[in-house]
Scaffold this active site. Structure first.
Site, PDB file in Angstrom:
ATOM      1  N   ASP A 165      38.958 -32.097 -27.330  1.00 44.09           N
ATOM      2  CA  ASP A 165      38.463 -31.745 -28.806  1.00 44.09           C
ATOM      3  C   ASP A 165      39.185 -32.779 -29.736  1.00 44.09           C
ATOM      4  O   ASP A 165      40.233 -32.411 -30.531  1.00 44.09           O
ATOM      5  CB  ASP A 165      38.916 -30.321 -28.955  1.00 44.09           C
TER       6      ASP A 165
ATOM      7  N   GLU B 163      41.320 -33.000 -38.219  1.00 45.42           N
ATOM      8  CA  GLU B 163      41.816 -31.531 -37.797  1.00 45.42           C
ATOM      9  C   GLU B 163      42.865 -31.715 -36.767  1.00 45.42           C
ATOM     10  O   GLU B 163      43.912 -31.028 -37.207  1.00 45.42           O
ATOM     11  CB  GLU B 163      40.656 -31.122 -36.890  1.00 45.42           C
TER      12      GLU B 163
ATOM     13  N   GLU C   1      32.425 -21.185 -27.779  1.00 48.29           N
ATOM     14  CA  GLU C   1      33.448 -20.532 -28.528  1.00 48.29           C
ATOM     15  C   GLU C   1      33.009 -19.459 -29.210  1.00 48.29           C
ATOM     16  O   GLU C   1      32.749 -19.162 -30.428  1.00 48.29           O
ATOM     17  CB  GLU C   1      34.202 -21.543 -29.844  1.00 48.29           C
TER      18      GLU C   1
HETATM   19  O1  GCW Z   1      37.562 -28.522 -32.967  1.00 43.86           O
HETATM   20  C1  GCW Z   1      36.888 -27.215 -32.715  1.00 43.86           C
HETATM   21  C2  GCW Z   1      37.548 -26.656 -33.863  1.00 43.86           C
HETATM   22  C3  GCW Z   1      36.540 -25.433 -34.330  1.00 43.86           C
HETATM   23  C4  GCW Z   1      35.063 -25.947 -34.378  1.00 43.86           C
HETATM   24  C5  GCW Z   1      34.814 -26.556 -33.033  1.00 43.86           C
HETATM   25  C6  GCW Z   1      33.307 -27.178 -32.746  1.00 43.86           C
HETATM   26  C7  GCW Z   1      33.246 -25.597 -35.786  1.00 43.86           C
HETATM   27  O2  GCW Z   1      38.785 -26.310 -33.510  1.00 43.86           O
HETATM   28  O3  GCW Z   1      37.004 -24.937 -35.621  1.00 43.86           O
HETATM   29  O4  GCW Z   1      34.219 -25.074 -34.873  1.00 43.86           O
HETATM   30  O5  GCW Z   1      35.696 -27.330 -32.680  1.00 43.86           O
HETATM   31  O6  GCW Z   1      33.306 -28.441 -32.619  1.00 43.86           O
HETATM   32  O7  GCW Z   1      32.518 -26.559 -32.409  1.00 43.86           O
END
Ligand code: GCW
Length: 688
Positions: free
Chosen positions: A373, A401, A294
């Site tokens: 995720d 989340e 990311e």
């Molecule tokens: O779950 C996703 C999130 C990001 C997060 C990323 C990760 C810290 O949307 O906010 O960043 O994964 O786990 O690195």
């Protein structure tokens, strides 16, 4: 009223009977060894304070029993001959540092409850366990408990930033940082360490894995004294501090031109950084690293792979016993939705599996529980256990989340349990995730479980009171994964709400029904997402459908789901071993709850449940909302049976959850009705 702040450590909740039983034993605490500092001292303090809060009277600490009086004997097996004698010398030799025994010894002249730890840390865990036993009404006359944690690393990850914000935090601001400063003097940090130790946590990474400029400074002489102050508070509770590290730290700080892991200057920079950190924090745990993920920097930028990157850091930490927790959340987040061959689910396995055997032994790969995720439903990551010669640690997400932002109730322990019970088959039957994470399938030298936490500076720590159950449950589960989700829920409820059985059964039921309910009213059958982009709360069926993040459902007029088969799809199903791969490959054997994760099927496809996919979507979305409505009725019936503050707070959140659930129901049902044109057999209201 501070019952929110004290969480599950509300020792004043004790009922009359339990109080009388405890008084019998608790007049004297016998301590025969020096307990001047560290977890041993903390154990003594916690026991005395806990007993004082429960009984309204501080027990005396004495060096030897007073004849004819019952007593509590406290000590470590190595430090106190008295302890070793009372619990039987032979049994103590196998005691690990974190193990403990709690035993009532009922013999004439020496009626005692012995709390014996393998070390001060083990003893501290014994004390918290003992206090828990008293509050939950255990028979103190016949205690006999031997405990040792299943996992070596039992960690918490914070996604806190130095400006005081928390990435994916739903419980206020950070209590570790504000306005670019470390809140090292804050008493709350000590209270937090205490809460974490009470559930057995032994490592905490205190900053977000997305490490920006300010947080990169945590490694510098300027901020290390503040970090060390937090480490000091943690140490008293047996917790090691970890930092998330920016892979490009030396570049970010303007001290090298490159972060190439094979560059000698870069390696030397990290060696100096490690020396500095350990000078301030001799028991520093290590680095958590999100690299090439990311848009964060990583070894790919320099044409190196992740073994090169992780090993360079590991070499710097190795002389001090530090670990590199290297995250495997590496995928292409610049995907083109037109490209049907790239599958985000495959990414971690594709990147890391070929590197097996190349990592140093103080590197631990940190792998999210699922391949995508933290969705409400995902299969277990096929990377877990797939690397025999590489240490692994499982990463869960306590912060909600994608599971309701701590507005909606969603008790996640049942989900984690399913993950831990999954049999990967990597070494034949009986290769369960829970044993892989314990290093019992492959002989990992470092392994365990970590999770992104759900706490902030809200008075009750977790925003929603009921979200405390996830934090508590996480710690309890990773101490002993054999505990059931229901046992853990019931224990938490008792410790948190007291012994009113009507309140207890209502709260336990709501918790146990909550993950299935959330799954019902959100995205169906394992396909995931359908959330509002970036926010990740609330429904937006096509929010990520044409996006670069690689998160699709491919709904059209005929059907829905992602073909991840080997035969006709992305091949992801083939990352599993043997019978698991076969089970996921075919629609006929794929479990219903994951059908749309693995397959694209017509709306009229009949599930193993006997329902068609479209009817399942309609039914579950109506049921999910009805479930929340039932909770609200049940909750109202509790008025006057618990404190007004929590009654009001939870009632309000349930009302918000109902709004959210209805919105999901109506949008999802309408969306799929419009796509398919197939009416609901139940003829309920669908907005067309
Ligand atoms: O779950 C996703 C999130 C990001 C997060 C990323 C990760 C810290 O949307 O906010 O960043 O994964 O786990 O690195």
């Amino acid at each position: 009223n501070n019952n929110g702040y004290s969480c599950w450590l509300q020792y004043d909740l004790l009922g009359q009977a339990a109080r009388e039983a405890a008084v019998e034993w608790a007049q004297d605490i016998v301590l025969t060894e020096a307990a001047e500092q560290g977890p041993l001292k903390t154990a003594v303090d916690e026991l005395t304070a806990g007993m004082a809060a429960m009984l309204g009277k501080r027990p005396a600490i004495v060096p030897a029993p007073v004849t004819g009086r019952r007593y509590i004997l406290l000590g470590t097996v190595g430090g106190s001959a008295h302890v070793a004698r009372l619990i039987g010398g032979g049994e103590t030799s196998a005691f690990g540092e974190e193990s403990y025994r709690i035993k009532t010894v009922c013999e004439p002249d020496r009626e005692a409850i012995v709390l014996a730890g393998g070390s001060g840390k083990g003893l501290l865990y014994a004390v918290f366990h003992f206090l828990r036993l008293i509050v939950t009404g255990a028979d103190l006359g016949s205690l006999d408990v031997t405990e040792q944690p299943k996992y070596g690393l039992r960690m918490i990850n914070h996604w806190d930033n130095m400006d005081g914000s928390i990435e994916r935090g739903y419980a206020g601001r950070s209590f570790l940082y504000a306005d670019g400063r470390v809140l090292s003097g804050s008493p709350r940090i000590r209270d937090y360490a205490r809460l974490m130790a009470s559930i057995g946590i032994n490592g905490i990474a205190i900053n977000n894995v997305n490490v920006h400029r300010q947080e990169t400074m945590l490694l510098t002489e300027q901020l290390l004294p503040d970090v060390a102050a937090i480490a000091d508070a943690f140490r008293e509770y047996g917790i090691r501090l970890f930092l998330s590290a920016n892979y490009a730290s030396p570049v970010e700080l303007g001290e090298t031109a490159t972060a190439d892991p094979l560059d000698a200057e870069v390696a030397a920079w990290w060696q100096r950084a490690a020396e500095r950190v350990y000078r301030h924090i001799p028991d520093f745990g290590g680095f958590v690293v999100k690299a090439d993920s990311e848009n964060r920097p990583g070894p790919f930028t320099y044409g190196r792979d992740h073994a090169d990157g992780a090993n360079m850091l590991a070499a710097a930490l190795k002389p001090y016993g530090g670990l590199v927790l290297w995250r495997c959340f590496v995928y292409n987040c610049q995907q083109d939705w037109r490209d049907r061959t790239t599958d985000r689910a495959r990414a971690a396995y594709d990147h890391f599996k070929p590197l097996d055997g190349r990592f140093m032994d103080n590197v631990v790969l940190q792998i999210k529980n699922g391949p995508m995720d933290f969705q409400v439903r995902e299969p277990v990551s096929p990377l877990f256990g797939a690397m025999e010669r590489t240490n692994q640690i499982m990463e869960f997400q306590i912060t909600q989340e994608y599971t309701g932002h701590q507005i909606d109730v969603c008790y996640l322990v049942p989900q984690w349990k399913q993950v831990l019970e999954f049999d990967t088959l990597v070494k034949g039957e009986g290769s369960k995730v829970k044993d892989i994470a314990a290093g019992r399938v492959h002989p990992y030298s470092h392994c365990g479980i970590t999770a992104v936490t759900n706490v902030g500076d809200d008075d009750n720590w977790t925003g929603h009171h009921l979200a405390q159950a996830n934090l508590f449950g996480y710690g309890r589960l990773i101490w002993n994964p054999e505990l059931s989700a229901e046992q853990i829920a019931a224990e938490w409820v008792r410790l948190t709400f007291g012994d009113n059985s009507e309140v207890a059964s209502a709260v336990t039921d709501i918790l146990m029904e909550s993950w299935p309910a959330y799954e019902k009213y959100t995205s169906p059958l394992g396909v995931g997402w359908m959330v509002r982009p970036h926010l990740h709360y609330g429904v937006d069926v096509d929010g990520y459908e044409y996006s670069k993040w690689g998160t699709y459902h491919f709904a059209d007029r005929d059907g829905v789901g992602v073909d991840r088969t080997v035969a006709t799809g992305t091949g992801y199903a083939g990352q599993y071993v043997g019978a698991n791969a076969e089970r996921y490959e075919r629609t006929s054997s794929c479990p219903d709850e994951l059908l749309l994760f693995f397959h694209h099927v017509p709306y009229t496809y009949r599930l193993q449940s006997g329902k068609t996919v479209i009817q399942h979507i309609y039914d579950t979305h109506f049921e999910g909302v009805e479930q929340v409505e039932q909770w609200i009725v049940r909750w109202r019936s509790l008025e006057g049976k618990l404190d007004a503050e929590r009654f009001r707070h939870i009632g309000e959140r349930l009302a918000r959850q109902l709004d959210n659930a209805k919105e999901w129901r109506d949008v999802v049902n309408t969306y799929f009705y419009r796509k398919s044109g197939i009416p609901d057999q139940g003829k309920r209201v669908i907005f067309v």
